[in-house]
Design an enzyme around this catalytic site. Sequence first.
Site, short mmCIF file in Angstrom:
data_model
loop_
_atom_site.label_atom_id
_atom_site.label_comp_id
_atom_site.label_asym_id
_atom_site.label_seq_id
_atom_site.Cartn_x
_atom_site.Cartn_y
_atom_site.Cartn_z
N GLU A 1 -2.37 -9.04 2.76
CA GLU A 1 -2.73 -9.61 4.06
C GLU A 1 -4.23 -9.53 4.33
O GLU A 1 -4.72 -10.13 5.28
CB GLU A 1 -1.94 -8.92 5.18
CG GLU A 1 -2.43 -7.55 5.58
CD GLU A 1 -2.02 -6.41 4.66
OE1 GLU A 1 -2.28 -5.25 5.02
OE2 GLU A 1 -1.45 -6.68 3.58
N HIS B 1 -3.62 -4.74 -0.48
CA HIS B 1 -3.23 -5.36 0.79
C HIS B 1 -3.30 -6.89 0.66
O HIS B 1 -4.38 -7.47 0.81
CB HIS B 1 -4.16 -4.92 1.92
CG HIS B 1 -3.96 -3.52 2.36
ND1 HIS B 1 -3.06 -3.17 3.35
CD2 HIS B 1 -4.52 -2.35 1.95
CE1 HIS B 1 -3.08 -1.86 3.53
NE2 HIS B 1 -3.96 -1.34 2.70
N CYS C 1 0.84 -1.19 0.00
CA CYS C 1 0.00 0.00 0.00
C CYS C 1 0.89 1.25 0.00
O CYS C 1 1.64 1.48 -0.93
CB CYS C 1 -0.99 -0.04 1.16
SG CYS C 1 -2.34 1.17 0.98
#
Length: 204
Positions: free
Chosen positions: A186, A184, A82
Amino acid sequence: MSNSFTAIVDYGVGNLKSVTNAMTYLGMKTCITSDAKELERADAIILPGVGAFPDAMERLRTPGLDRVLAVQAEKKPILGICLGMQLLFDEGEEVRACKGLGLVHGRVKRLETDCKLPHIGWNSLRFQNGSPLFRGLEDGKYVYFVHSYCGVAADEGDVIARTEYGPSVVAAVSHGTVFGCQFHPEKSGETGLQILKNFGELNQ
């Protein structure tokens, strides 16, 4: 037992817990740190980030982490996530013109789109130029974005994935051992976990 680990850079502007949890889920050892020696010892480095470009660069420059990352980028894989990806570029224009880490050539500019900003949500990826970061994944996989600015690479050869949010937007970059994801991983389910797994295996 392997002593290899991935260092997650703690400079006060990243969502460290979700990245750490994802890597732990994958069975990969991590260390959250702002210590230069730990970054030197690590087998790979993740640079997360949320917030504004100039503030984040100041937090890297003040303790000299920008110089440490520049040196380590020549030795081991680094993944910016990001805002962390945006910081990899030469310069950003958010708030004011500000020099970045210069590990990927290009600039970070405000998204030029008629769509609502910030761009928040799931978008599909279109891979290009081939990258080990996306090993085992096919075009069209969805990942989670939150951003109003995006990287514009000086060399299209450094762009490894794009998405559409009105116009085509750079979603991921790669230059040597340096990688960046505007999205992202994750927070992107199985697809994101596969990307983090691929990154973690780059130096094995």
